[in-house]
Design a protein around this motif. Structure first.
Motif, PDB file in Angstrom:
ATOM      1  N   ILE A 269      90.119   1.085 -48.961  1.00  0.00           N
ATOM      2  CA  ILE A 269      88.658   1.207 -48.910  1.00  0.00           C
ATOM      3  C   ILE A 269      88.062   0.771 -50.239  1.00  0.00           C
ATOM      4  O   ILE A 269      88.569   1.127 -51.311  1.00  0.00           O
ATOM      5  N   ALA A 270      86.992   0.002 -50.190  1.00  0.00           N
ATOM      6  CA  ALA A 270      86.255  -0.376 -51.392  1.00  0.00           C
ATOM      7  C   ALA A 270      85.161   0.660 -51.638  1.00  0.00           C
ATOM      8  O   ALA A 270      84.360   0.937 -50.741  1.00  0.00           O
ATOM      9  N   MET A 271      85.127   1.216 -52.838  1.00  0.00           N
ATOM     10  CA  MET A 271      84.176   2.288 -53.134  1.00  0.00           C
ATOM     11  C   MET A 271      83.380   1.999 -54.393  1.00  0.00           C
ATOM     12  O   MET A 271      83.950   1.642 -55.434  1.00  0.00           O
ATOM     13  N   CYS A 272      82.058   2.180 -54.294  1.00  0.00           N
ATOM     14  CA  CYS A 272      81.155   2.018 -55.441  1.00  0.00           C
ATOM     15  C   CYS A 272      80.703   3.390 -55.927  1.00  0.00           C
ATOM     16  O   CYS A 272      80.362   4.257 -55.115  1.00  0.00           O
ATOM     17  N   PHE A 273      80.697   3.575 -57.235  1.00  0.00           N
ATOM     18  CA  PHE A 273      80.055   4.733 -57.841  1.00  0.00           C
ATOM     19  C   PHE A 273      78.657   4.290 -58.283  1.00  0.00           C
ATOM     20  O   PHE A 273      78.525   3.460 -59.188  1.00  0.00           O
ATOM     21  N   THR A 274      77.639   4.851 -57.659  1.00  0.00           N
ATOM     22  CA  THR A 274      76.268   4.414 -57.945  1.00  0.00           C
ATOM     23  C   THR A 274      75.684   5.094 -59.179  1.00  0.00           C
ATOM     24  O   THR A 274      74.721   4.588 -59.767  1.00  0.00           O
ATOM     25  N   GLY A 275      76.232   6.259 -59.559  1.00  0.00           N
ATOM     26  CA  GLY A 275      75.646   7.023 -60.650  1.00  0.00           C
ATOM     27  C   GLY A 275      74.281   7.580 -60.291  1.00  0.00           C
ATOM     28  O   GLY A 275      73.543   8.046 -61.173  1.00  0.00           O
ATOM     29  N   MET A 276      73.936   7.563 -59.020  1.00  0.00           N
ATOM     30  CA  MET A 276      72.594   7.919 -58.555  1.00  0.00           C
ATOM     31  C   MET A 276      72.678   9.105 -57.611  1.00  0.00           C
ATOM     32  O   MET A 276      73.080   8.982 -56.461  1.00  0.00           O
ATOM     33  N   ARG A 277      72.325  10.288 -58.106  1.00  0.00           N
ATOM     34  CA  ARG A 277      72.410  11.497 -57.291  1.00  0.00           C
ATOM     35  C   ARG A 277      71.122  11.650 -56.477  1.00  0.00           C
ATOM     36  O   ARG A 277      70.039  11.792 -57.034  1.00  0.00           O
ATOM     37  N   LEU A 278      71.268  11.614 -55.168  1.00  0.00           N
ATOM     38  CA  LEU A 278      70.117  11.704 -54.267  1.00  0.00           C
ATOM     39  C   LEU A 278      69.979  13.100 -53.682  1.00  0.00           C
ATOM     40  O   LEU A 278      69.323  13.289 -52.661  1.00  0.00           O
ATOM     41  N   PHE A 279      70.573  14.077 -54.359  1.00  0.00           N
ATOM     42  CA  PHE A 279      70.619  15.458 -53.872  1.00  0.00           C
ATOM     43  C   PHE A 279      69.317  16.143 -54.217  1.00  0.00           C
ATOM     44  O   PHE A 279      69.146  16.705 -55.290  1.00  0.00           O
ATOM     45  N   HIS A 280      68.360  16.080 -53.291  1.00  0.00           N
ATOM     46  CA  HIS A 280      67.050  16.721 -53.488  1.00  0.00           C
ATOM     47  C   HIS A 280      66.710  17.553 -52.264  1.00  0.00           C
ATOM     48  O   HIS A 280      67.200  17.324 -51.177  1.00  0.00           O
ATOM     49  N   HIS A 281      65.838  18.561 -52.465  1.00  0.00           N
ATOM     50  CA  HIS A 281      65.369  19.399 -51.377  1.00  0.00           C
ATOM     51  C   HIS A 281      63.831  19.367 -51.329  1.00  0.00           C
ATOM     52  O   HIS A 281      63.196  19.168 -52.320  1.00  0.00           O
TER      53      HIS A 281
END
Length: 281
Positions: A269-281
């Motif tokens: 599997i090819a995997m990218c680390f975006t460094g971008m946390r989209l964890f919002h509420h």
């Protein structure tokens, strides 16, 4: 009284083609930056003229800090203003570094979906379409399992036995789709039992067995998985692989990133680390 349940949201002007598509779909409204005259005429006739059509100002910018009051306690968080484009996909951390343009598009679709989805959340995408979303779960693996099950169902609906189903004359599209959903599930007897199948089918279908379903799902490949926060363990990748995932986009930053990368490498599997946390509420 208006209904505010299922809405369509567009980032570009709504034209007649989109309006005609929405005319036959179940939804309560649409919001877009603009509409053509023909589109407005079509949408204006939907639901007897009670369909909600809202035009948004494309230049509007929300406040940088979001505030939510819960039982007298105020919670604040920064507004999620991440720009999601190919630039966030540059950090490929696996041995397989081949992320074709189609997979990059699917990664962007998954991340945009996650930006506006309740956390915890993961999103499976294939050919520019979200095929499974697991949102608001208590753990990352629960998200991955839930969304993976939805992705499997999406693919099972393309099984030759499903495509060959013969429905009764005049069946409504919603009823047909619901019958297919039950047919591919473990509750298939609910639509195949004697006295029941006649409501849906012109002839009684053969059961789609568990073995047939597993064999079909095993042929799925090229799926992309996005996650709104890092994978804490490699078990998420293990589950994703079962649903044909070939590409992953996630923020990275877990103390077990090495285990997650190792698991991805095990399956190519090819995997990218975006460094971008989209964890919002």
């Amino acid at each position: 009284m208006s209904s505010y349940g299922d809405w369509a949201a567009l980032s570009e002007t709504c034209d007649a083609d989109v309006a005609r598509y929405l005319k036959r779909e179940v939804s309560d409204g649409i919001i877009a930056p603009g509409y053509t005259e023909e589109a407005l005429q079509i949408l204006g006739a939907k639901k007897g003229g009670r369909y909600n059509v809202v035009q948004v100002d494309p230049s509007y910018r929300p406040a940088p800090t979001e505030v939510k009051d819960v039982f007298g306690i105020s919670f604040e968080q920064g507004h999620n203003d991440f720009r999601i484009d190919r630039e966030v996909l540059g950090n490929v951390v696996t041995r397989n570094r081949d992320v074709p343009e189609t997979a990059q598009i699917d990664m962007i679709v998954s991340l945009i979906t996650l930006k506006y989805t309740q956390s915890n959340s993961v999103c499976y995408v294939k050919d520019g379409q979200a095929i499974g979303v697991g949102a608001g779960q208590q753990s990352r693996i629960h998200c991955t399992r839930l969304a993976g099950g939805k992705a499997d169902t999406w693919y099972l609906r393309q099984h030759p036995k499903v495509l060959g189903l013969r429905f009764v004359e005049g069946i409504r599209r919603a009823n047909r789709d619901n019958a297919i959903d039950v047919y591919v599930s473990d509750e298939h007897d609910d639509v195949l039992a004697e006295g029941e199948w006649q409501k849906w089918f012109a002839e009684r279908p053969e059961v789609l067995t568990r073995e047939e379903k597993a064999a079909w799902i095993a042929t799925q490949t090229g799926v992309t998985l996005g996650s709104d926060a890092f994978f804490p363990f490699g078990d998420n990748v293990e589950r994703a692989h079962k649903s044909g995932v070939s590409y992953i986009a996630e923020p990275g930053g877990s103390i077990r990133d090495d285990n997650v990368i190792e698991t991805a490498d095990k399956y190519g599997i090819a995997m990218c680390f975006t460094g971008m946390r989209l964890f919002h509420h």
